[in-house]
Design a protein around this motif. Structure first.
Motif, PDB file in Angstrom:
ATOM      1  N   PRO A 175      40.193  34.194  35.762  1.00  0.00           N
ATOM      2  CA  PRO A 175      39.869  32.801  36.063  1.00  0.00           C
ATOM      3  C   PRO A 175      38.759  32.686  37.105  1.00  0.00           C
ATOM      4  O   PRO A 175      38.752  33.387  38.116  1.00  0.00           O
TER       5      PRO A 175
ATOM      6  N   PRO B 116      35.358  26.802  37.350  1.00  0.00           N
ATOM      7  CA  PRO B 116      34.773  27.222  36.070  1.00  0.00           C
ATOM      8  C   PRO B 116      33.876  26.175  35.422  1.00  0.00           C
ATOM      9  O   PRO B 116      34.177  24.979  35.431  1.00  0.00           O
TER      10      PRO B 116
ATOM     11  N   THR C 264      34.562  28.500  29.381  1.00  0.00           N
ATOM     12  CA  THR C 264      35.400  29.668  29.098  1.00  0.00           C
ATOM     13  C   THR C 264      34.732  30.533  28.043  1.00  0.00           C
ATOM     14  O   THR C 264      34.380  30.038  26.965  1.00  0.00           O
TER      15      THR C 264
ATOM     16  N   ARG D 112      32.263  35.999  35.143  1.00  0.00           N
ATOM     17  CA  ARG D 112      33.186  35.291  36.029  1.00  0.00           C
ATOM     18  C   ARG D 112      32.695  35.331  37.471  1.00  0.00           C
ATOM     19  O   ARG D 112      32.661  34.306  38.161  1.00  0.00           O
TER      20      ARG D 112
ATOM     21  N   ASN E 130      35.253  31.098  33.280  1.00  0.00           N
ATOM     22  CA  ASN E 130      36.469  31.824  32.927  1.00  0.00           C
ATOM     23  C   ASN E 130      36.117  32.876  31.874  1.00  0.00           C
ATOM     24  O   ASN E 130      35.296  32.619  30.990  1.00  0.00           O
TER      25      ASN E 130
END
Length: 375
Positions: free
Chosen positions: A55, A59, A62, A83, A89
């Motif tokens: 994580p 963010p 993703t 990341r 993410n």
């Protein structure tokens, strides 16, 4: 019976050749905060898919990282910087028959069943309400599988694929030939006699392999049909809004012409499609190309950064620009609650309206009788 045994031997040889061509050493666990998650696929044959979730603090989106054949999410750590430095993410699953995921009967299906693994992982990310946009990075089998999945699932807004294959059945031939070429290639300090013998053996072996693949069909017909159906150009023709960026090695086992065929089959506008061919690289090292050789070709990491940036920009067609705060999907539970609340309010409104109408009817019924005197 002999043909069946021979076919099985050739199939195993193909797997061994793919291992030699693709294998990379396993890496340790990711650095920094991460979660180990296990999800189940819905369709048969069902599998349990192991994934790492990295994580980001705040963010922007993703990224799903899909590894290649005979690799695992350990290889995916090459993308951990997404990341750490780009604030995305990162989700790193193991396909079935790879890493810590379920071991199934039979070999990998090169994307036929593995597409269900991606489905399970994306469903999990949606349930977790992970930040949008959802995009995929995939290498080799992971790239081909990622494109095919995204072509049917609009939750994925873009795919960056490194050395994806065009068709899984064709890929079995291409990878076997690639492994033979690699084995026969000249090595530094090698004598001319050794080089000549290796070249001769390589040519004979390649010719024999092609003859066998063409004439005796070493793979069972059912498996061959499964692999043949894993066709990326056919898949991408079904969607016109998918960003597809591809990086291919100049000497890749899956040649740049195959990658161009994927893009040509896509109905997405030209501004969503891009192909970079890295000079002097092959199937094993395209992802490691830095672009520092002075040839003016974008390096791998720079290509990924540009893809992520483009994925946050306004899509073509005049749609509003991406806004991180407003792009979170409503979860299934939240959607159900919202629908339920709306229905409840509607019921209350109808009840109040009905009560008001009844009140008017009562008032009318209680009016005094007319006296008969006109004014």
């Amino acid at each position: 019976m002999r043909r069946s045994i021979a076919g099985g031997m050739v199939a195993r040889c193909w797997v061994a050749l793919c291992v030699l061509a693709c294998a990379l050493p396993a890496l340790a666990d990711p650095a920094g905060k991460f979660e180990v998650v296990r999800v189940k696929t819905e369709l048969e044959p069902r599998a349990e898919i192991d994934l790492w979730f990295l994580p980001a603090g705040r963010p922007k989106g993703t990224l799903f990282v899909l590894h290649g054949y005979n690799n695992s999410n350990g290889w995916s750590q090459n993308l951990q910087w997404v990341r750490d430095r780009e604030d995305w993410n990162v989700v790193m699953p193991d396909f079935r028959n790879h890493g810590a995921s379920s071991r199934m009967m039979g070999p990998s299906t090169l994307g036929y069943y593995e597409i269900d693994d991606v489905q399970a992982v994306v469903d999990w990310a949606e349930r977790r309400n992970l930040q949008r946009p959802f995009v995929i990075y995939g290498r080799s089998m992971g790239g081909a599988t990622g494109i095919r999945f995204a072509a049917r699932d609009k939750r994925i807004e873009g795919v960056l694929a490194v050395s994806p294959f065009k068709n899984a059945e064709l890929a079995t031939r291409q990878m076997a030939e690639y492994a033979l070429r690699a084995a026969a290639a000249d090595k530094p300090g090698q004598s001319k006699i050794t080089a000549g013998l290796k070249s001769l053996v390589g040519k004979v072996a390649t010719g024999a392999l092609e003859s066998y693949l063409d004439g005796k069909n070493p793979l069972p017909e059912k498996q061959r049909e499964m692999l043949r159906s894993v066709d990326v150009p056919t898949a991408v023709a079904g969607r016109d809004d998918l960003r597809i960026w591809i990086m291919s090695g100049e000497q890749d086992s899956f040649p740049p012409a195959d990658q161009q065929a994927i893009l040509d089959a896509s109905k997405s506008p030209a501004e969503l499609k891009r192909l970079v061919v890295t000079p002097g690289t092959n199937h094993r090292n395209t992802w490691a190309y830095t672009g520092e050789d002075g040839k003016g070709v974008l390096g791998h990491d720079a290509f990924v950064k540009e893809f992520l940036k483009a994925s946050l920009a306004a899509p073509p067609g005049g749609k509003p620009a991406y806004a991180a705060a407003s792009r979170r999907d409503v979860s299934a539970r939240a959607a159900a609650l919202a629908i339920g609340a709306t229905l409840l309010l509607a019921i209350i409104a109808v009840a109040l309206f009905a009560r008001r109408v009844r009140g008017r009817r009562v008032a009318v019924a209680r009016l005094p009788e007319p006296s008969g005197v006109e004014e």
